[in-house]
Write a protein that holds these residues in place. Structure first.
Motif, PDB file in Angstrom:
ATOM      1  N   LEU A 258      88.305  52.241  45.683  1.00 50.88           N
ATOM      2  CA  LEU A 258      87.863  51.191  44.768  1.00 50.88           C
ATOM      3  C   LEU A 258      86.679  51.602  43.902  1.00 50.88           C
ATOM      4  N   HIS A 259      85.852  52.523  44.394  1.00 46.64           N
ATOM      5  CA  HIS A 259      84.750  53.024  43.565  1.00 46.64           C
ATOM      6  C   HIS A 259      85.317  53.679  42.307  1.00 46.64           C
ATOM      7  N   ASP A 260      86.279  54.587  42.503  1.00 47.80           N
ATOM      8  CA  ASP A 260      86.936  55.252  41.367  1.00 47.80           C
ATOM      9  C   ASP A 260      87.568  54.227  40.427  1.00 47.80           C
ATOM     10  N   GLU A 261      88.219  53.230  41.013  1.00 48.86           N
ATOM     11  CA  GLU A 261      88.969  52.272  40.208  1.00 48.86           C
ATOM     12  C   GLU A 261      88.060  51.379  39.367  1.00 48.86           C
ATOM     13  N   LEU A 262      86.937  50.955  39.931  1.00 51.73           N
ATOM     14  CA  LEU A 262      86.006  50.142  39.144  1.00 51.73           C
ATOM     15  C   LEU A 262      85.472  50.926  37.945  1.00 51.73           C
ATOM     16  N   ILE A 263      85.191  52.213  38.162  1.00 48.53           N
ATOM     17  CA  ILE A 263      84.697  53.068  37.073  1.00 48.53           C
ATOM     18  C   ILE A 263      85.762  53.227  35.991  1.00 48.53           C
ATOM     19  N   ALA A 264      86.984  53.587  36.415  1.00 45.41           N
ATOM     20  CA  ALA A 264      88.055  53.855  35.447  1.00 45.41           C
ATOM     21  C   ALA A 264      88.461  52.584  34.699  1.00 45.41           C
ATOM     22  N   VAL A 270      86.354  48.766  28.124  1.00 45.88           N
ATOM     23  CA  VAL A 270      85.401  48.849  26.997  1.00 45.88           C
ATOM     24  C   VAL A 270      85.916  49.744  25.872  1.00 45.88           C
ATOM     25  N   LYS A 271      86.768  50.711  26.182  1.00 40.11           N
ATOM     26  CA  LYS A 271      87.360  51.530  25.125  1.00 40.11           C
ATOM     27  C   LYS A 271      88.478  50.790  24.393  1.00 40.11           C
ATOM     28  N   THR A 272      88.963  49.711  24.998  1.00 40.50           N
ATOM     29  CA  THR A 272      90.053  48.949  24.387  1.00 40.50           C
ATOM     30  C   THR A 272      89.546  47.759  23.590  1.00 40.50           C
ATOM     31  N   ILE A 273      88.613  46.987  24.163  1.00 43.34           N
ATOM     32  CA  ILE A 273      88.137  45.783  23.457  1.00 43.34           C
ATOM     33  C   ILE A 273      86.629  45.834  23.205  1.00 43.34           C
ATOM     34  N   TRP A 274      85.999  46.974  23.502  1.00 43.62           N
ATOM     35  CA  TRP A 274      84.612  47.286  23.135  1.00 43.62           C
ATOM     36  C   TRP A 274      83.541  46.596  23.976  1.00 43.62           C
ATOM     37  N   ASN A 275      83.923  45.701  24.830  1.00 40.50           N
ATOM     38  CA  ASN A 275      82.951  45.149  25.771  1.00 40.50           C
ATOM     39  C   ASN A 275      83.674  44.824  27.079  1.00 40.50           C
ATOM     40  N   TYR A 276      82.919  44.764  28.156  1.00 40.32           N
ATOM     41  CA  TYR A 276      83.499  44.544  29.478  1.00 40.32           C
ATOM     42  C   TYR A 276      83.849  43.080  29.653  1.00 40.32           C
ATOM     43  N   ASN A 277      85.050  42.828  30.129  1.00 39.69           N
ATOM     44  CA  ASN A 277      85.484  41.466  30.392  1.00 39.69           C
ATOM     45  C   ASN A 277      85.634  41.304  31.899  1.00 39.69           C
ATOM     46  N   LYS A 278      84.640  40.668  32.521  1.00 41.85           N
ATOM     47  CA  LYS A 278      84.656  40.581  33.987  1.00 41.85           C
ATOM     48  C   LYS A 278      85.767  39.659  34.487  1.00 41.85           C
ATOM     49  N   VAL A 279      86.174  38.690  33.675  1.00 38.25           N
ATOM     50  CA  VAL A 279      87.288  37.817  34.073  1.00 38.25           C
ATOM     51  C   VAL A 279      88.571  38.641  34.203  1.00 38.25           C
ATOM     52  N   TRP A 280      88.816  39.523  33.228  1.00 35.06           N
ATOM     53  CA  TRP A 280      89.959  40.427  33.331  1.00 35.06           C
ATOM     54  C   TRP A 280      89.861  41.271  34.594  1.00 35.06           C
ATOM     55  N   MET A 281      88.676  41.854  34.817  1.00 35.58           N
ATOM     56  CA  MET A 281      88.515  42.767  35.936  1.00 35.58           C
ATOM     57  C   MET A 281      88.743  42.062  37.270  1.00 35.58           C
ATOM     58  N   ALA A 323      79.923  43.775  42.623  1.00 38.63           N
ATOM     59  CA  ALA A 323      79.863  44.995  41.813  1.00 38.63           C
ATOM     60  C   ALA A 323      80.358  44.718  40.399  1.00 38.63           C
ATOM     61  N   ILE A 324      81.438  43.952  40.277  1.00 38.42           N
ATOM     62  CA  ILE A 324      81.975  43.601  38.959  1.00 38.42           C
ATOM     63  C   ILE A 324      80.957  42.773  38.168  1.00 38.42           C
ATOM     64  N   GLU A 325      80.321  41.839  38.833  1.00 37.91           N
ATOM     65  CA  GLU A 325      79.287  41.029  38.173  1.00 37.91           C
ATOM     66  C   GLU A 325      78.158  41.919  37.644  1.00 37.91           C
ATOM     67  N   ILE A 356      77.792  50.044  47.625  1.00 37.62           N
ATOM     68  CA  ILE A 356      76.882  49.147  48.342  1.00 37.62           C
ATOM     69  C   ILE A 356      75.661  48.833  47.479  1.00 37.62           C
ATOM     70  N   ASP A 357      75.096  49.870  46.851  1.00 33.02           N
ATOM     71  CA  ASP A 357      73.938  49.645  45.974  1.00 33.02           C
ATOM     72  C   ASP A 357      74.326  48.862  44.731  1.00 33.02           C
ATOM     73  N   LEU A 358      75.494  49.184  44.180  1.00 36.87           N
ATOM     74  CA  LEU A 358      75.938  48.496  42.973  1.00 36.87           C
ATOM     75  C   LEU A 358      76.147  47.006  43.227  1.00 36.87           C
ATOM     76  N   ALA A 359      76.590  46.668  44.441  1.00 33.92           N
ATOM     77  CA  ALA A 359      76.863  45.273  44.771  1.00 33.92           C
ATOM     78  C   ALA A 359      75.628  44.503  45.226  1.00 33.92           C
ATOM     79  N   SER A 360      74.502  45.185  45.352  1.00 25.74           N
ATOM     80  CA  SER A 360      73.290  44.523  45.844  1.00 25.74           C
ATOM     81  C   SER A 360      72.662  43.653  44.759  1.00 25.74           C
ATOM     82  N   ALA A 361      71.646  42.874  45.141  1.00 25.76           N
ATOM     83  CA  ALA A 361      71.015  41.949  44.201  1.00 25.76           C
ATOM     84  C   ALA A 361      70.391  42.658  43.013  1.00 25.76           C
TER      85      ALA A 361
END
Length: 380
Positions: A258-264, A270-281, A323-325, A356-361
């Motif tokens: 899942l680490h690889d997948e969140l990155i990819a 962002v390469k498709t619509i130029w900004n991250y859409n967390k609802v999509w993710m 992490a997505i947030e 773990i760090d990415l998902a922290s506060a």
């Protein structure tokens, strides 16, 4: 740094009371690679092969039949334990592709629309095989990945980056050229001493793409028109696999994690619509109704081998959601991708921070700091 982009405190269950299995799964497998240089992204002999292959390709012969010479498994039916047959093993182990006579062979629904192109990515050129028909996509993956066994391909799987794929045509060219120059030489000795360990001479990297909706998510789930979503899906999928190629070349890692997948997925979006859409993710991962998880979504594809307990899985979906947030906060802070350097610094930052760090506060703040440190370091 603009403090308005820093995250509000979020669920910190991600960082406490993790089982050993979950800790092992979440361990950051992207090592710092000080040995990586620009040469890691230079084109190898395989790119010259594909340039020649495509240049000499005959329009009277569909690309699927041409690829059968490269990957002999594509000649065979999808059938249980067919890989144990003598003919199958002779063809795949010996690389024999000439004068193949099979009473039964793999049949596809739409070979004429299968395409093969060399694409330029942030990690160099790579052949990309696009398969519009979903049944054909499944069969080709079963053939190449599962040795023609009818093992299931998840509906949410729409692409794959293959590394170390034996190419019989490349191998036979090497053998033919050597025997012509050394008519009295011992090919078996030459192969053992000088060819076998140089895997890049006869093994391929190949991306296989479908054209179905990304993550098996429908256009209506995202409130989009069907044609637009298919266009977005193809773009996200391609950029996703290019990102895997980059981490493979730089860090030696492109794993089913899942680490690889969140990155990819981040780069794909962002390469498709130029900004991250967390609802999509969140929808891609089956977490659109968090804390409920939608069965059959993509997230489960990456934990099947980990044997996580139900409690582990419950904690994992919290970690992924958080992490997505935080990635969304990071993306808002750094803005649109402005250059290849910007893009690679984002990937590097996401590789260097653990889930773990990415998902922290303070995960977003940590990610932002790593990104700017990497970005400024590349200036000097």
């Amino acid at each position: 740094m603009n403090n308005s982009f820093l995250p509000e405190p979020i669920d910190q269950a991600a960082s406490i009371d993790l089982s050993d299995k979950l800790k092992a799964y979440l361990f950051n497998k992207f090592p710092l690679n000080d040995d990586c240089t620009a040469s890691s992204f230079t084109e190898g002999t395989e790119i010259q092969f594909w340039e020649d292959f495509l240049m000499n390709f005959s329009n009277g012969k569909d690309i699927f039949n041409a690829l059968k010479e490269c990957y002999p498994s594509l000649n065979f039916l999808i059938d249980k334990e067919i890989d144990k047959a003598e003919l199958y093993n002779n063809m795949l182990l010996k690389g024999t592709t000439n004068d193949i006579k099979l009473t039964s062979y793999i049949k596809l629904e739409d070979t004429k629309n299968i395409s093969l192109e060399l694409h330029e990515s942030i990690a160099g050129k790579i052949p990309v095989l696009t398969i519009p028909n979903n049944e054909d996509f499944v069969k080709i993956l079963q053939s190449i990945i599962h040795k023609n066994n009818p093992l299931p391909i998840p509906a949410s799987m729409g692409a794959v980056l293959l590394n170390g794929l034996n190419n019989s045509k490349r191998f036979n060219i090497i053998k033919k050229n050597w025997l012509q120059n050394n008519p009295f030489g011992d090919w078996n000795t030459e192969f053992s001493n000088n060819i076998m360990l140089k895997k890049s001479l006869y093994k391929d990297k190949l991306i296989i793409l479908s054209t179905k909706p990304y993550s098996n998510v429908t256009a209506s789930q995202l409130g989009l028109e069907e044609d637009l979503w298919i266009s977005y899906s193809i773009s996200i999928r391609k950029e996703h696999e290019f990102t895997h190629l980059y981490t493979l070349k730089k860090y030696g890692q492109a794993t089913n994690n899942l680490h690889d997948e969140l990155i990819a997925d981040y780069i794909g979006i962002v390469k498709t619509i130029w900004n991250y859409n967390k609802v999509w993710m969140l929808t891609f991962m089956g977490l659109e109704n968090y804390p409920h998880y939608r069965e059959g979504a993509r997230l489960e594809n990456y934990v099947k081998e980990s044997k996580l307990s139900p409690d582990d899985f419950k904690q994992l979906i919290t970690i992924i959601k958080n992490a997505i947030e935080n990635i969304a906060i990071f993306d808002k802070a750094v803005g649109k991708v402005k250059s290849i350097k910007d893009q690679t610094c984002r990937i590097d930052a996401l590789c260097e921070i653990s889930l773990i760090d990415l998902a922290s506060a303070n995960g977003a703040a940590l990610l932002i700091d790593i990104y700017y440190e990497n970005f400024h370091r590349t200036l000097f």
